[in-house]
Each structure stands twice: as structure tokens, then as C-alpha cells.
Write a protein that holds these residues in place. Structure first.
Motif, short mmCIF file in Angstrom:
data_model
loop_
_atom_site.label_atom_id
_atom_site.label_comp_id
_atom_site.label_asym_id
_atom_site.label_seq_id
_atom_site.Cartn_x
_atom_site.Cartn_y
_atom_site.Cartn_z
N ALA A 101 -3.47 3.46 -6.90
CA ALA A 101 -4.06 2.13 -7.05
C ALA A 101 -4.63 1.70 -5.70
N ASN A 102 -5.55 0.76 -5.77
CA ASN A 102 -6.09 0.21 -4.53
C ASN A 102 -6.26 -1.30 -4.68
N ILE A 103 -6.39 -1.96 -3.56
CA ILE A 103 -6.67 -3.39 -3.52
C ILE A 103 -7.62 -3.62 -2.35
N GLY A 104 -8.57 -4.52 -2.54
CA GLY A 104 -9.53 -4.74 -1.47
C GLY A 104 -10.47 -5.88 -1.79
N PHE A 105 -11.62 -5.86 -1.12
CA PHE A 105 -12.59 -6.94 -1.22
C PHE A 105 -13.96 -6.35 -1.53
N VAL A 106 -14.65 -6.93 -2.52
CA VAL A 106 -16.00 -6.55 -2.91
C VAL A 106 -16.93 -7.67 -2.46
N THR A 131 -10.44 22.22 3.46
CA THR A 131 -11.63 21.59 2.88
C THR A 131 -11.53 21.56 1.36
N PHE A 132 -11.90 20.41 0.79
CA PHE A 132 -11.84 20.28 -0.67
C PHE A 132 -13.02 19.47 -1.18
N ILE A 133 -13.32 19.67 -2.44
CA ILE A 133 -14.28 18.87 -3.19
C ILE A 133 -13.45 17.93 -4.05
N PHE A 134 -13.84 16.67 -4.14
CA PHE A 134 -13.05 15.73 -4.93
C PHE A 134 -13.92 14.93 -5.89
N GLY A 135 -13.28 14.50 -6.97
CA GLY A 135 -13.87 13.56 -7.91
C GLY A 135 -12.83 12.49 -8.19
N GLN A 136 -13.27 11.25 -8.33
CA GLN A 136 -12.34 10.14 -8.54
C GLN A 136 -12.99 9.08 -9.43
N ALA A 137 -12.17 8.43 -10.23
CA ALA A 137 -12.63 7.31 -11.04
C ALA A 137 -11.63 6.17 -10.88
N GLU A 138 -12.15 4.95 -10.85
CA GLU A 138 -11.30 3.76 -10.76
C GLU A 138 -11.95 2.64 -11.56
N TYR A 139 -11.14 1.67 -11.94
CA TYR A 139 -11.69 0.47 -12.57
C TYR A 139 -11.25 -0.74 -11.76
N GLN A 140 -12.21 -1.38 -11.11
CA GLN A 140 -11.92 -2.53 -10.27
C GLN A 140 -11.90 -3.81 -11.11
N PHE A 141 -10.74 -4.48 -11.12
CA PHE A 141 -10.61 -5.80 -11.74
C PHE A 141 -10.94 -6.84 -10.69
N PHE A 142 -11.89 -7.72 -10.97
CA PHE A 142 -12.27 -8.76 -10.02
C PHE A 142 -11.37 -9.97 -10.18
N PHE A 153 -21.20 -7.07 -14.84
CA PHE A 153 -20.10 -6.84 -13.91
C PHE A 153 -19.24 -8.09 -13.73
N SER A 154 -19.19 -8.96 -14.72
CA SER A 154 -18.51 -10.24 -14.55
C SER A 154 -17.01 -10.11 -14.44
N ASP A 155 -16.39 -9.15 -15.11
CA ASP A 155 -14.94 -9.02 -15.07
C ASP A 155 -14.46 -7.85 -14.22
N GLY A 156 -15.32 -6.89 -13.95
CA GLY A 156 -14.93 -5.72 -13.18
C GLY A 156 -15.98 -4.64 -13.30
N GLN A 157 -15.64 -3.48 -12.72
CA GLN A 157 -16.60 -2.38 -12.76
C GLN A 157 -15.87 -1.04 -12.64
N PHE A 158 -16.44 -0.03 -13.29
CA PHE A 158 -15.99 1.34 -13.08
C PHE A 158 -16.68 1.85 -11.82
N VAL A 159 -15.94 2.59 -11.01
CA VAL A 159 -16.48 3.19 -9.80
C VAL A 159 -16.12 4.68 -9.83
N TYR A 160 -17.15 5.52 -9.69
CA TYR A 160 -16.96 6.97 -9.70
C TYR A 160 -17.35 7.51 -8.33
N SER A 161 -16.61 8.47 -7.84
CA SER A 161 -16.91 9.08 -6.55
C SER A 161 -16.84 10.59 -6.66
N LEU A 162 -17.74 11.25 -5.96
CA LEU A 162 -17.76 12.70 -5.86
C LEU A 162 -18.12 13.00 -4.42
#
Length: 168
Positions: A101-106, A131-142, A153-162
Motif C-alpha cells: 500500500a502507499n499514501i501520498g499527495f497528488v 537488475t529486474f523488469i517490473f510491472g505494478q498496478a495500484e488504485y489511488q483513492f482520493f 477521476f473524481s473519486d480516484g484513479q488506476f495507475v500502472y507502471s512498467l
């Protein structure tokens, strides 16, 4: 032809011999990015992200993440997020799935500046011992509902990283 096939086979087998065990005290750096533009190069959207992490145990990592995105498709906007994350890793050899989990500021031009919290999951695939290749998905609740760009994006957003990561 045989030489090419042997080189491809050798490169394909490299991840099979990589050791991916994290240890308490290890540090980790990840980098990722994306970009896109129209066929007439009359607009662009780009994003970059990075993180720096520290392993308190062989499985538990605490990290700081930064993301920034820019777009000039129609209206120009610059957005970002800064987060602190805790992830639990499952060592499966060259594959290391994790949850956390994460917490932060958008913040930015096209979102309401707000705190967020997010569950997340990802996978790290080691190509060698560091060295590694990574993929990640999160759902940010605002925490602050509403958006400057409509209801998408009023309630949150999916964020994908590669991206790519390094253990040191």
C-alpha cells in the motif's frame, strides 16, 4: 544461423540463473517512463516515475516514489504525485511478486490537489542478480472528491507502471 540461435537461447536462459533474493539492508532504485504523440506530432503526452526503497527485512520494503506527467493535447497540464509505500515481497526465484500500500499527495493542473491512499501489487522479474523488469498496478483513492477535468477521476484513479529496477 546456428550462431544466432545459440545467442538467442543464451539470452533467454539468463533469467533462469539469476538469483533474486532480497536481504535486509538492500536498497532499490526503479525508473519508468512513457510517451505518446499524434501522427502529425501536434501534441504530446509523457510521464516518468521513479522510486528509492530500503529493505528492513528480506521481504519488507519501504520506499519513496515520485511520478510526473505532462500533456499538451488540447490544454496543457503538468501533474505529479509523491508517495511513501510499504511492500511485502514473495521470493520465488527470478520472479518476485509483491503486495502493499502507499499514501501520498497528488497535485497538478488537471487534478484537485489531494491526499491519496492506494493498495498495490506488482511483479519483479530478475534478469540478473541486481537488475529486474517490473510491472505494478495500484488504485489511488482520493481524499478530496472532485476533479478539474470532469468526473473521470473524481473519486480516484488506476495507475500502472512498467520499468526497470536495480538492487544494490
Amino acid at each position: 544461423m546456428l550462431r544466432k540461435a545459440l545467442v538467442i537461447l543464451a539470452v533467454g536462459l539468463l533469467p533462469a540463473v539469476a538469483q533474486a533474493q532480497f536481504h535486509a539492508g538492500d536498497k532499490e532504485l526503479t525508473l519508468g517512463g512513457t510517451g505518446a504523440n499524434g501522427n502529425e506530432f501536434n501534441g504530446v503526452t509523457a510521464a516518468a516515475n521513479g522510486s528509492l526503497g530500503y529493505f528492513f527485512t528480506d521481504q519488507l520494503e519501504l520506499s519513496v516514489r515520485q511520478s510526473v506527467s505532462y500533456t499538451d493535447l488540447g490544454a496543457r497540464s503538468l501533474n505529479g504525485s509523491t508517495r511513501v509505500a510499504a511492500d511485502f515481497h514473495f521470493d520465488l526465484g527470478t520472479l518476485v511478486p509483491y503486495i502493499g500500500a502507499n499514501i501520498g499527495f497528488v497535485y497538478g493542473d488537471s487534478v484537485n490537489d489531494t491526499w491519496e491512499a492506494a493498495p498495490e501489487a506488482g511483479l519483479k522479474w530478475f534478469v540478473n542478480s541486481t537488475t529486474f523488469i517490473f510491472g505494478q498496478a495500484e488504485y489511488q483513492f482520493f481524499f478530496d472528491k472532485g476533479s478539474k477535468v470532469g468526473d473521470s477521476f473524481s473519486d480516484g484513479q488506476f495507475v500502472y507502471s512498467l520499468g526497470i529496477g536495480f538492487r544494490f
